[in-house]
Motif scaffolding. Sequence first.
Motif, mmCIF file in Angstrom:
data_model
loop_
_atom_site.group_PDB
_atom_site.id
_atom_site.type_symbol
_atom_site.label_atom_id
_atom_site.label_comp_id
_atom_site.label_asym_id
_atom_site.label_seq_id
_atom_site.Cartn_x
_atom_site.Cartn_y
_atom_site.Cartn_z
ATOM 1 N N VAL A 130 47.323 50.432 44.891
ATOM 2 C CA VAL A 130 48.538 49.662 45.134
ATOM 3 C C VAL A 130 48.822 48.793 43.896
ATOM 4 C CG1 VAL A 130 49.614 47.941 46.642
ATOM 5 C CG2 VAL A 130 48.010 49.600 47.591
ATOM 6 N N LYS A 131 49.938 49.091 43.223
ATOM 7 C CA LYS A 131 50.196 48.408 41.965
ATOM 8 C C LYS A 131 50.927 47.086 42.166
ATOM 9 C CE LYS A 131 48.446 51.258 38.999
ATOM 10 N NZ LYS A 131 47.041 50.956 38.782
ATOM 11 N N GLU A 132 51.658 46.986 43.275
ATOM 12 C CA GLU A 132 52.568 45.859 43.442
ATOM 13 C C GLU A 132 51.838 44.521 43.529
ATOM 14 O OE1 GLU A 132 52.376 48.563 45.129
ATOM 15 O OE2 GLU A 132 54.306 49.580 45.230
ATOM 16 N N PHE A 133 50.678 44.516 44.174
ATOM 17 C CA PHE A 133 49.949 43.277 44.396
ATOM 18 C C PHE A 133 48.538 43.428 43.844
ATOM 19 C CE2 PHE A 133 52.849 44.071 47.981
ATOM 20 C CZ PHE A 133 53.745 43.048 47.758
ATOM 21 N N PRO A 134 48.011 42.385 43.226
ATOM 22 C CA PRO A 134 46.653 42.502 42.689
ATOM 23 C C PRO A 134 45.629 42.628 43.813
ATOM 24 C CG PRO A 134 47.578 40.308 42.265
ATOM 25 C CD PRO A 134 48.649 41.089 42.941
ATOM 26 N N GLU A 135 44.767 43.633 43.699
ATOM 27 C CA GLU A 135 43.789 43.866 44.765
ATOM 28 C C GLU A 135 42.852 42.677 44.993
ATOM 29 O OE1 GLU A 135 42.565 47.798 45.581
ATOM 30 O OE2 GLU A 135 40.602 47.196 46.337
ATOM 31 N N PRO A 136 42.404 41.960 43.932
ATOM 32 C CA PRO A 136 41.563 40.791 44.209
ATOM 33 C C PRO A 136 42.255 39.763 45.108
ATOM 34 C CG PRO A 136 41.416 41.387 41.896
ATOM 35 C CD PRO A 136 42.517 42.231 42.480
ATOM 36 N N SER A 137 43.573 39.583 44.920
ATOM 37 C CA SER A 137 44.311 38.656 45.790
ATOM 38 C C SER A 137 44.321 39.172 47.227
ATOM 39 C CB SER A 137 45.756 38.500 45.298
ATOM 40 O OG SER A 137 45.773 37.935 44.008
ATOM 41 N N ILE A 138 44.586 40.468 47.383
ATOM 42 C CA ILE A 138 44.590 41.063 48.725
ATOM 43 C C ILE A 138 43.222 40.863 49.389
ATOM 44 C CG2 ILE A 138 44.758 43.226 50.035
ATOM 45 C CD1 ILE A 138 46.745 44.230 47.890
ATOM 46 N N ARG A 139 42.155 41.082 48.612
ATOM 47 C CA ARG A 139 40.803 40.986 49.164
ATOM 48 C C ARG A 139 40.440 39.555 49.550
ATOM 49 N NH1 ARG A 139 37.728 45.894 48.062
ATOM 50 N NH2 ARG A 139 35.906 44.730 48.622
ATOM 51 N N ARG A 140 41.114 38.573 48.945
ATOM 52 C CA ARG A 140 40.832 37.183 49.312
ATOM 53 C C ARG A 140 41.604 36.727 50.551
ATOM 54 N NH1 ARG A 140 39.867 36.234 43.642
ATOM 55 N NH2 ARG A 140 42.091 36.286 43.269
ATOM 56 N N LEU A 141 42.652 37.473 50.939
ATOM 57 C CA LEU A 141 43.467 37.019 52.073
ATOM 58 C C LEU A 141 42.652 36.804 53.353
ATOM 59 C CD1 LEU A 141 46.849 38.951 51.622
ATOM 60 C CD2 LEU A 141 46.344 36.554 51.086
ATOM 61 N N PRO A 142 41.677 37.687 53.691
ATOM 62 C CA PRO A 142 40.898 37.417 54.908
ATOM 63 C C PRO A 142 40.114 36.107 54.828
ATOM 64 C CG PRO A 142 40.574 39.685 54.177
ATOM 65 C CD PRO A 142 41.332 38.972 53.078
ATOM 66 N N ILE A 143 39.757 35.706 53.612
ATOM 67 C CA ILE A 143 39.006 34.451 53.445
ATOM 68 C C ILE A 143 39.930 33.262 53.718
ATOM 69 C CG2 ILE A 143 37.674 33.070 51.778
ATOM 70 C CD1 ILE A 143 36.968 35.846 50.453
ATOM 71 N N TYR A 144 41.166 33.340 53.212
ATOM 72 C CA TYR A 144 42.160 32.298 53.539
ATOM 73 C C TYR A 144 42.425 32.268 55.042
ATOM 74 C CZ TYR A 144 43.245 32.227 48.522
ATOM 75 O OH TYR A 144 43.164 32.128 47.166
ATOM 76 N N ARG A 145 42.559 33.471 55.612
ATOM 77 C CA ARG A 145 42.878 33.555 57.029
ATOM 78 C C ARG A 145 41.780 32.898 57.865
ATOM 79 N NH1 ARG A 145 41.592 37.708 60.707
ATOM 80 N NH2 ARG A 145 42.956 37.772 62.537
ATOM 81 N N HIS A 146 40.531 33.209 57.512
ATOM 82 C CA HIS A 146 39.390 32.646 58.232
ATOM 83 C C HIS A 146 39.433 31.114 58.161
ATOM 84 C CE1 HIS A 146 35.329 32.724 59.897
ATOM 85 N NE2 HIS A 146 34.946 31.872 58.964
ATOM 86 N N TYR A 147 39.705 30.592 56.974
ATOM 87 C CA TYR A 147 39.768 29.143 56.782
ATOM 88 C C TYR A 147 40.938 28.525 57.558
ATOM 89 C CZ TYR A 147 40.634 24.667 54.539
ATOM 90 O OH TYR A 147 40.884 23.340 54.311
ATOM 91 N N LEU A 148 42.104 29.168 57.461
ATOM 92 C CA LEU A 148 43.299 28.636 58.130
ATOM 93 C C LEU A 148 43.124 28.625 59.651
ATOM 94 C CD1 LEU A 148 45.987 30.367 55.885
ATOM 95 C CD2 LEU A 148 45.564 27.891 56.026
ATOM 96 N N LYS A 149 42.437 29.647 60.185
ATOM 97 C CA LYS A 149 42.197 29.684 61.621
ATOM 98 C C LYS A 149 41.297 28.514 62.043
ATOM 99 C CE LYS A 149 42.427 33.530 64.017
ATOM 100 N NZ LYS A 149 42.358 34.903 64.537
ATOM 101 N N GLN A 150 40.336 28.187 61.182
ATOM 102 C CA GLN A 150 39.459 27.044 61.477
ATOM 103 C C GLN A 150 40.238 25.735 61.505
ATOM 104 O OE1 GLN A 150 36.472 27.636 58.416
ATOM 105 N NE2 GLN A 150 34.922 28.049 59.969
ATOM 106 N N VAL A 151 41.067 25.495 60.472
ATOM 107 C CA VAL A 151 41.787 24.213 60.431
ATOM 108 C C VAL A 151 42.836 24.149 61.540
ATOM 109 C CG1 VAL A 151 41.383 23.895 57.942
ATOM 110 C CG2 VAL A 151 43.562 24.840 58.690
ATOM 111 N N LYS A 152 43.403 25.314 61.910
ATOM 112 C CA LYS A 152 44.380 25.340 63.009
ATOM 113 C C LYS A 152 43.700 24.919 64.320
ATOM 114 C CE LYS A 152 47.713 28.197 65.388
ATOM 115 N NZ LYS A 152 48.184 29.552 65.708
ATOM 116 N N LYS A 153 42.488 25.419 64.515
ATOM 117 C CA LYS A 153 41.716 25.098 65.714
ATOM 118 C C LYS A 153 41.464 23.589 65.801
ATOM 119 C CE LYS A 153 38.656 28.573 66.899
ATOM 120 N NZ LYS A 153 37.335 29.182 66.652
ATOM 121 N N GLN A 154 41.317 22.962 64.637
ATOM 122 C CA GLN A 154 41.087 21.509 64.594
ATOM 123 C C GLN A 154 42.390 20.727 64.766
ATOM 124 O OE1 GLN A 154 39.268 21.336 60.773
ATOM 125 N NE2 GLN A 154 37.461 22.449 61.446
#
Lengths: 221, 221
Positions: free
Chosen positions: A10-34
Amino acid sequence: MKSGFFKSEVKEFPEPSIRRLPIYRHYLKQVKKQGTEFTSATQIAHNLDLLPVQVRKDLKITGIEGKPKIGYEVSPLLLAIEKFLGWNEMSQAVLAGVGHLGSAILGYHGFKEYGLNISAAFDNDFSKIGKLIRATPVFSTDSLEKYIREHKIEIGIVTVPAQSAQNIADIMVDAGIKAVWNFAPEKITSSNENVIIQHENLASSFAALSKKINENKKDKA
Amino acid sequence: MKSGFFKSEVKEFPEPSIRRLPIYRHYLKQVKKQGTEFTSATQIAHNLDLLPVQVRKDLKITGIEGKPKIGYEVSPLLLAIEKFLGWNEMSQAVLAGVGHLGSAILGYHGFKEYGLNISAAFDNDFSKIGKLIRATPVFSTDSLEKYIREHKIEIGIVTVPAQSAQNIADIMVDAGIKAVWNFAPEKITSSNENVIIQHENLASSFAALSKKINENKKDKA
């Protein structure tokens, strides 16, 4: 053939950024819970040991940008990440090869949360066929092609030994699968250009780790 | 804390290039076995589904460049890759958590070939302690710290459940380990800045795959 490593990624988006999205998601779900409604690139960066500029760049691929002095609204950002990855819809998958690695993947909590449903597993071992392993029914590999066709399975997870990997992938591709996620330590190819092949390669991960250890030794020499 | 994803990653060489080196090595070992002495970026690219320019750039990080009309000499290139990764010297490792994933890793052929020797495994399960699993002796987790100290272990592989991962990593770091390779689905941190933490994250890999499947669907829509 498609793969993260190779030509047609996939050329449109950098794969390292895509691979980090689950890490952001995990963090955001934690702060949302709080009960947190807003967060900033600086806060996210601090908690995930990243640079704020990297956080802003990564999150921008989902179409969301932080606002000055306000930052990011947590819930819409979470939704944008999930929509971007397609995790808001369930993907149907099967797994072939219920050895140690296959069993570990079947038991991996969180796949359902990511929109991945492994509805069946396949093996040649009669002691496993007909049983539930990690709550997933195990069928004979002979019925793999038929199952994929009848259940319109999109993703085939390959955890068979190296020498059987290409054969199993061929069966999956012939049956109309959209993507093969290959954990066998052998490169597999697809006769169908439209099928995505993604390799999980422990040697590649270990190469990255080895290099870091080597660099650390040099720093101290 | 160091990790492929985060701030302090190896800046000198691009990690995607490092991660592809084992794939080149695997290919070069095959052609060497067939008696081939020279190969070219074009041939390598064709066989590995990469672009020749990418192959030249990747291999250059090892200090080797192809010569016009001759290409690469296979044996010195292989040696350069192994030396670059530190795979010419053996790294001593232990593994904590002999569940399905741990057993799969203990049984992974090829680690020794990459210079990784997992000399012992650790678990709390009395039915496993004292046994050989995949030819590796399993000891009580109580003896993990002492074993790492006495055997000067460099790498700790973490395959325990998420809730125990940080605790096990802390024991490893206190015992003087150089790198923690974390397969548990939970981020771990190190109190010692010099210890490398590398996470294997199935969610990240699945994110990359999901995105490719989504893009393919859009192309056809």
